[in-house]
Enzyme design. Sequence first.
Site, PDB file in Angstrom:
ATOM      1  CE  LYS A 122      -4.429   0.994   0.223  1.00 38.14           C
ATOM      2  NZ  LYS A 122      -5.737  -0.094  -0.118  1.00 38.14           N
ATOM      3  CG  ASP A 162      -7.467   3.164  -0.846  1.00 33.43           C
ATOM      4  OD1 ASP A 162      -7.866   2.079  -0.827  1.00 33.43           O
ATOM      5  OD2 ASP A 162      -7.501   3.872   0.199  1.00 33.43           O
TER       6      ASP A 162
HETATM    7  P1  NDP Z   1     -12.971   7.583  -2.998  1.00 30.65           P
HETATM    8  O1  NDP Z   1     -11.737   8.565  -2.948  1.00 30.65           O
HETATM    9  O2  NDP Z   1     -13.434   7.318  -4.307  1.00 30.65           O
HETATM   10  O3  NDP Z   1     -14.052   8.108  -2.061  1.00 30.65           O
HETATM   11  C1  NDP Z   1     -13.906   7.988  -0.783  1.00 30.65           C
HETATM   12  C2  NDP Z   1     -15.236   8.604  -0.161  1.00 30.65           C
HETATM   13  O4  NDP Z   1     -15.079   8.684   1.350  1.00 30.65           O
HETATM   14  C3  NDP Z   1     -15.606  10.023  -0.332  1.00 30.65           C
HETATM   15  O5  NDP Z   1     -17.062  10.180  -0.549  1.00 30.65           O
HETATM   16  C4  NDP Z   1     -14.748  10.792   0.674  1.00 30.65           C
HETATM   17  O6  NDP Z   1     -15.368  11.946   0.921  1.00 30.65           O
HETATM   18  C5  NDP Z   1     -15.405   9.861   1.899  1.00 30.65           C
HETATM   19  N1  NDP Z   1     -14.125  10.081   3.051  1.00 30.65           N
HETATM   20  C6  NDP Z   1     -12.897   9.753   2.716  1.00 30.65           C
HETATM   21  N2  NDP Z   1     -12.135  10.016   3.973  1.00 30.65           N
HETATM   22  C7  NDP Z   1     -13.323  10.395   4.624  1.00 30.65           C
HETATM   23  C8  NDP Z   1     -13.058  10.790   6.195  1.00 30.65           C
HETATM   24  N3  NDP Z   1     -11.874  10.779   6.630  1.00 30.65           N
HETATM   25  N4  NDP Z   1     -14.367  11.078   6.500  1.00 30.65           N
HETATM   26  C9  NDP Z   1     -15.549  10.999   5.969  1.00 30.65           C
HETATM   27  N5  NDP Z   1     -15.461  10.635   4.522  1.00 30.65           N
HETATM   28  C10 NDP Z   1     -14.269  10.513   4.190  1.00 30.65           C
HETATM   29  O7  NDP Z   1     -12.314   6.383  -2.281  1.00 30.65           O
HETATM   30  P2  NDP Z   1     -12.940   4.649  -2.555  1.00 30.65           P
HETATM   31  O8  NDP Z   1     -14.291   4.733  -2.881  1.00 30.65           O
HETATM   32  O9  NDP Z   1     -12.046   4.258  -3.598  1.00 30.65           O
HETATM   33  O10 NDP Z   1     -12.511   4.310  -1.256  1.00 30.65           O
HETATM   34  C11 NDP Z   1     -13.343   4.264   0.072  1.00 30.65           C
HETATM   35  C12 NDP Z   1     -13.043   2.839   0.794  1.00 30.65           C
HETATM   36  O11 NDP Z   1     -12.959   1.729   0.288  1.00 30.65           O
HETATM   37  C13 NDP Z   1     -11.567   3.356   1.551  1.00 30.65           C
HETATM   38  O12 NDP Z   1     -11.380   2.732   2.756  1.00 30.65           O
HETATM   39  C14 NDP Z   1     -10.788   2.309   0.716  1.00 30.65           C
HETATM   40  O13 NDP Z   1      -9.543   1.902   1.545  1.00 30.65           O
HETATM   41  C15 NDP Z   1     -11.610   1.151   0.377  1.00 30.65           C
HETATM   42  N6  NDP Z   1     -11.357   0.411  -0.829  1.00 30.65           N
HETATM   43  C16 NDP Z   1     -11.104   0.841  -2.089  1.00 30.65           C
HETATM   44  C17 NDP Z   1     -11.202  -0.064  -3.046  1.00 30.65           C
HETATM   45  C18 NDP Z   1     -10.946   0.584  -4.501  1.00 30.65           C
HETATM   46  O14 NDP Z   1     -10.613  -0.274  -5.290  1.00 30.65           O
HETATM   47  N7  NDP Z   1     -11.243   1.733  -4.616  1.00 30.65           N
HETATM   48  C19 NDP Z   1     -11.006  -1.372  -3.071  1.00 30.65           C
HETATM   49  C20 NDP Z   1     -11.117  -1.940  -1.513  1.00 30.65           C
HETATM   50  C21 NDP Z   1     -11.223  -0.885  -0.595  1.00 30.65           C
HETATM   51  P3  NDP Z   1     -14.922  13.382   0.117  1.00 30.65           P
HETATM   52  O15 NDP Z   1     -15.471  13.361  -1.137  1.00 30.65           O
HETATM   53  O16 NDP Z   1     -15.428  14.385   0.866  1.00 30.65           O
HETATM   54  O17 NDP Z   1     -13.435  13.097   0.124  1.00 30.65           O
HETATM   55  O1  2IT Z   2      -7.863  -1.462  -0.707  1.00 28.62           O
HETATM   56  C1  2IT Z   2      -7.943  -2.101  -1.824  1.00 28.62           C
HETATM   57  O2  2IT Z   2      -8.065  -3.327  -2.045  1.00 28.62           O
HETATM   58  C2  2IT Z   2      -7.830  -1.379  -2.866  1.00 28.62           C
HETATM   59  N1  2IT Z   2      -7.834  -0.035  -2.884  1.00 28.62           N
HETATM   60  C3  2IT Z   2      -7.601  -1.842  -4.273  1.00 28.62           C
HETATM   61  C4  2IT Z   2      -6.057  -2.477  -4.428  1.00 28.62           C
HETATM   62  C5  2IT Z   2      -5.871  -3.012  -5.804  1.00 28.62           C
HETATM   63  O3  2IT Z   2      -4.616  -3.131  -6.121  1.00 28.62           O
HETATM   64  O4  2IT Z   2      -6.800  -2.701  -6.893  1.00 28.62           O
END
Ligand code: NDP
Ligand code: 2IT
Length: 449
Positions: A122, A162
Amino acid sequence: MTDILKLIKDRDPGEKEFHQAVKEVIESVKPVLDRNPQYRKDAILERITEPERTILFRVPWMDDQGQVQVNRGYRIQMNSAIGPYKGGLRFHPSVTLSILKFLAFEQTFKNALTTLSMGGGKGGSDFDPKGKSDPEVMRFCQSFMSELFRFIGPNTDVPAGDIGVGAREIGYLFGMYKKLRNEFTGVLTGKSLGWGGSLIRPEATGYGCVYFAAEMLATRNNSLKGKICLVSGSGNVAQYTVGKIIELGGKVLTLSDSSGYIYDEEGIDSAKLNFVMRLKNTRRGRIKEYIEKYSEAVYTEIDTSKDYNPLWDHKADCAFPSATQNEINAKDAANLMKKGVSLVAEGANMPSTPEAVNIFLDKKILYAPGKASNAGGVAVSGLEMAQNSMRLNWPSEEVDQRLKIIMKSIHKTCLDAAAEYGVPGNYLAGANIAGFVKVVNAMIDQGLV
Ligand code: NDP
Ligand code: 2IT
């Protein structure tokens, strides 16, 4: 048992998110260690909790006013026992070494569950893309990659997105890597479709999480049809979670961002979801704007003086936390239980505090830890790597079908491991045990490296 946690805490005090993630895994795998004294002799816990390599670097870049800015860049190469390091990059002001170590640690077990050959990593930066122009984001990404490129490669370490890292950032990062190495390779996943990306990768985490939830419900002869759902976040994971819930006949009432949340009693339908996607992905606006378009919804600003999040205090059947770590505390978990929620599937990584998790386990609800339920994203990243290696692209039906099979397999793996170790139905223990055993056995096979 506690001595390893003490060792870690003494060595790196202050890394509270990392300690939290390690403690959870150590508690789950205790019966595995009891059955396999060799693991203790091989100092498996000491080895698996220490990253193979930690890279920290300066990221200087120039803003649109001509002012030099400096951020910190990181890549944690946690474990390569079962494949090249694999995991996302997070750009968010809250990023610290502790957060990235916890994410890399979780990623190691998650990737092991996917059935694919990927180690855990990461990275990211405390850079905040919010309010930055495209040229600023490009200059930052180019500077970030001008250091990171030395440490990654399609057979070494394959980053992805992420929080704060989506298609735009992956494009700029890839461009710089290609220029520096003079190589067009599958070094990043989450690429755009025209130049090596995979169909269904944007959808994969959200879709996968809902497929996992559907599998859990099926064990109780139930389905998502007619289920009232609470979803947090409004980014990549939240958007496609909502999309799939709608498709399977559920109703979603909430979405949020870091400023507040919306509650739409009539439900967020496909048209409303499209509005949110344009708002968040193209205009990079705030979720608050939802109520300007849909006056039936209510917006509530985040109130940091409250010790609970009102988003989790609505009558519902299912909850899909999809924003960030520790967004559900004990009080939120108690509220969810009071309001009738009987399924929690984590889209985010470690969104529930240990106290909240204990409440879910005590109540014996269907609770899926992120490392199982959100593994669809990295799984399709693995499929993107496979397609890149073959230099061909699978149609979306094929990728989606493979994603479904992988989520089904993770679900079964969790249940089988939980049953084998005497905690039937406990997906948390099952995920930790199955991921741990696969990684540890590979480490032992490969000797002391
Ligand atoms: P994005 O950046 O696309 O979206 C994140 C969302 O969460 C936004 O709505 C953001 O609000 C909100 N957010 C972020 N930080 C905070 C905070 N500290 N407090 C409140 N709201 C917050 O990220 P993802 O959707 O990709 O990721 C969301 C979660 O999913 C994370 O935990 C990530 O690690 C996990 N994840 C992501 C994967 C992926 O493939 N993308 C895979 C597996 C897990 P704002 O718009 O205001 O920033
Ligand atoms: O938390 C996660 O699994 C991710 N942000 C996706 C990682 C990846 O390599 O696709």
